[in-house]
Design a protein around this motif. Structure first.
Motif: not given
Length: 750
Positions: A180-183, A197-206, A215-220
């Motif tokens: 998801g982060a790569s996309i 993406l910001f309004d959808a709450g993506v940043l909070k999840r990242l 892996i998750q930290r780097d992708a985020s």
């Protein structure tokens, strides 16, 4: 017995594997897939060999069949084999796409990316532990595809796509959330997408993934930087009171023990600061970032290759950051890496660009580069095999050569530097040509008499040739170089350059379709006609086609920069002979079609102080009191309403304009003090001045005949009006003046 070549063996093995991939037995297919995966992992040569044999379409076909055959409710042995085939097929396709653009293209052409998404990442599969291997395999494969620029762009505007993306980010699997982060990193390019993406709450999840696995930290971190890039609105909403802890967390990650993680955290902070400079102002944080990136240059892998580019983005166009970098010996550290030799082209390019940015503003950095003899390594890089390195070397040379002190000393105008630069004007890469032109533009501003070196080496011929290029960027930069070459040049140098350029080419460039090219062409002419009177003559070559082109552009141009350069051209021409001044008057007073006023009035009223200054300069040069015809030109300027406009500018907010206007008004008044209006009628028929009409003549006090007016023309009224204007104006003056009305004055007494 003939020896079998390695190529033949490889082909034989490949054909054998492909043959088994077509087997009707699933066990045979599965073993063939595993063998194929082991053959191509990390081996570009074998990847290419199998591509030529058609392996990708074959594996995509196997994946398609397996996806159709899988039954999520069935857990028997046969179903397990089918799932294993899906896993291995996805792994093979991902391996082909990993770091291999030809492989990515083959995978996309086979439609395998869609097959992987549908076959491995359907909503039901993550719910079943037995299928997590399938999900992870699909996610890993798609991540490899999305690392390529060739991968399809994900459409965030579609609601179902956004929901799918959030489901990936919320997945417990690090490979799935990483996908998801790569996309996001690959596809988020516009401010609208960033806001969605910001309004959808993506940043909070990242940000929540920052505390996850490596892996998750780097992708985020990479995705967060993508959403922030050049978007101050999103940054300001994110870096608020509620999310301040997240920013502190990223700052702490800069100290992480993993080099790649430190680089990604640094890039994230750089993006935040570049988008909103009001954040991260603490000197300690800025110094920490600089030191971290300089240390990462020591990494032998990809992180070390990319660290210099991150360093450049941190200090580019920021004098305060460049000063901090200099204070921690940034120039010396970059130079030490250059000295190592045999650098990877990507790393070599990055270090040269970093040096270019460090030297772009600060003289101390340029001086340090010269004292370390960095220039020798930079000049050597001009002949590098990589076009990117050659281009970066030119940019570095351009920054270092901004030193007025060393330009004045002629430090750059020598054959060691000029010869390789001139060669690059013929480079096969347009980017290299443009970069070389940029360096040459600085170097030819030589305050000594060494321009002949550049001309002798064929530099002018190549610049003129490039000014005819179909690429407007090349034309623009070639003209800029010629403009600087001709700046304050000696007469002989100007003559040689003009002979190469020709009046017709200059006129056509002044009327170029690209406004930026027009501006540079006018700037070139401005420098050409600057100086002694014989320089002004160039603009009248070939029946004055250059002057006509200048006048035409001034009447139709809408860009202030073009108008400014055009007015300075006319202002310079107006310093010449009487005929030159009159030619300028003709151009300035000529009205454009459907225009109620001349262009100079529009320029005097402009909101751009630079244009107002240029316009007043032209008026000053046209009405210089030492010129015989100045009073007559002043009359014409008054009639055209120009004098009154200049008077109204006496309190202009721009100091430069104000000073020029003050000088102009003093100049106007000097004519009024010395003006004598002589009116005479014809005497008897034996008078030498016998004529049938009344004539008005304006005569300067020194006795020079400056203007003759026939009463049949409207100029009779003009001079009378001008006289009344002068009298009215000078009532305010304390000095005495005498105006004589002389009747029946014999012509020979004048």
């Amino acid at each position: 017995m003939p020896t079998t070549t390695a190529s033949a063996v490889c082909t034989t093995v490949g054909n054998n594997i492909l043959l088994r991939l077509t087997s009707g037995e699933r066990d045979v297919k599965l073993k063939a897939l595993r063998e194929l995966k082991n053959q191509i992992i990390g081996n570009r040569t074998k990847k290419l060999s199998f591509l030529k044999l058609g392996a990708v379409p074959a594996v995509a076909g196997i994946l398609s069949d397996a996806v159709s055959a899988v039954d999520v409710a069935d857990n028997d042995e046969n179903d397990r084999i089918v799932k294993d085939i899906i896993v291995q097929s996805a792994a093979v396709l991902g391996s082909f796409a990993c770091g291999f653009e030809a492989g990515v293209r083959a995978v996309l052409d086979a439609g395998a990316d869609i097959l992987i998404q549908r076959g491995c990442l359907v909503e039901e599969m993550p719910l079943l532990k037995s299928y997590m291997e399938v999900v992870d395999a699909g996610a890993r494969s798609l991540k490899m595809i999305y690392q390529s620029k060739m991968a399809p762009k994900y459409d965030f505007l579609q609601e179902e796509n956004m929901e799918f993306l959030l489901s990936l980010l919320n997945n417990e699997s690090e490979n799935v959330s990483g996908l998801g982060a790569s996309i996001i990193s690959h596809s988020c390019k516009t401010s609208l997408e960033q806001k969605l993406l910001f309004d959808a709450g993506v940043l909070k999840r990242l940000t929540s993934l920052l505390g996850g696995s490596l892996i998750q930290r780097d992708a985020s971190l990479e995705s967060i930087a993508t959403i922030f890039k050049n978007n101050p609105e999103v940054v300001s909403q994110f870096v608020g009171p509620d999310t301040g802890r997240t920013l502190s967390c990223i700052i702490e990650i800069v100290k992480d023990r993993f080099a790649r993680t430190r680089l990604l955290a640094s890039l994230c902070l750089i993006v935040i600061r570049n988008a909103s400079p009001c954040y991260l102002q603490d000197v300690g944080i800025k110094t920490k970032l600089i030191n971290n990136l300089l240390e990462l240059l020591d990494d032998p892998g990809r992180v070390g290759d990319e660290a210099s580019f991150a360093f450049s983005s941190l200090i580019a166009e920021k004098e305060d950051m460049q000063k901090l970098a200099f204070e921690v010996n940034g120039v010396d550290k970059l130079y030490n890496h250059l000295q190592k030799g045999s650098l990877h082209p990507r790393r070599f390019e990055g270090i040269l660009l970093a040096l270019a940015d460090m030297c772009s503003k600060l003289e101390c950095c340029r001086s340090r580069c010269l004292s370390l003899q960095v220039l020798k390594l930079v000049v050597d890089a001009l002949a590098h095999d990589s076009s990117d390195v050659r281009s970066a070397a030119c940019m570095c040379l351009r920054s270092v050569s901004r030193s007025i002190k060393n330009l004045s000393a002629g430090s750059f105008m020598n054959e060691t530097i000029v010869i390789p630069l001139v060669r690059l004007l013929d480079d096969t890469s347009t980017a290299v040509q443009v970069a070389a032109l940029g360096a040459i533009s600085n170097i030819v501003v030589d305050f000594t008499t060494r321009r002949s070196t550049f001309i002798r080496l064929g530099g002018v011929k190549l610049l003129v040739q490039l000014s005819k290029s179909m690429d407007s960027t090349i034309r623009l930069n070639a003209l800029r170089a010629l403009r600087n070459l001709i700046f304050l040049a000696e007469d002989k140098c100007k003559e040689e350059i003009f002979m190469e350029l020709t009046a017709s080419l200059l006129a056509s460039l002044i009327c170029d379709p690209e406004p930026s090219v027009q501006e540079q062409a006018l700037a070139l002419v401005r420098n050409l006609v600057d100086g002694r009177i014989n320089s002004v003559e160039y603009i009248f070559a070939e029946d004055g086609i250059i002057l006509d082109a200048v006048g035409r552009q001034l009447r139709i141009a809408s860009k202030a920069e073009i108008e400014i350069q055009g007015m300075y051209v006319l202002g310079n021409v107006a310093t010449g002979k009487e005929s030159h001044k009159e030619a300028v008057m003709d151009q300035l007073l000529l009205r454009a079609e459907n225009k109620a006023q001349s262009c100079i009035i529009k320029f005097l009223q402009s909101n751009d102080s630079r244009l107002r200054t240029a316009a007043v300069w032209a008026v000053l040069n046209l009405t210089c009191s030492s010129s015989p015809g100045s009073s007559g030109r002043l009359v014409k300027l008054h009639d055209a309403g120009i004098v009154s406009h200049v008077k109204n500018m006496v309190n202009d907010p721009c100091l430069d304009v104000k000073l020029r206007v003050k000088t102009a008004l003093e100049q106007f008044n000097s004519f009024d003090d010395s003006l004598i209006l002589c009116i005479f009628s014809p005497a008897a028929s034996n008078n030498k001045a016998s004529t049938s009409c009344l004539q008005f003549l304006t005569v300067r006090a020194v006795g020079e005949l400056s203007h003759v007016v026939d009463p049949s023309s409207k100029e009779e009224e003009s001079i009378a009006n001008y006289f009344r204007f002068s009298m009215k104006k000078n009532k305010k003056k304390k000095s005495t003046r005498t105006v004589k009305f002389c009747f029946d004055v014999p012509a020979d007494s004048l």
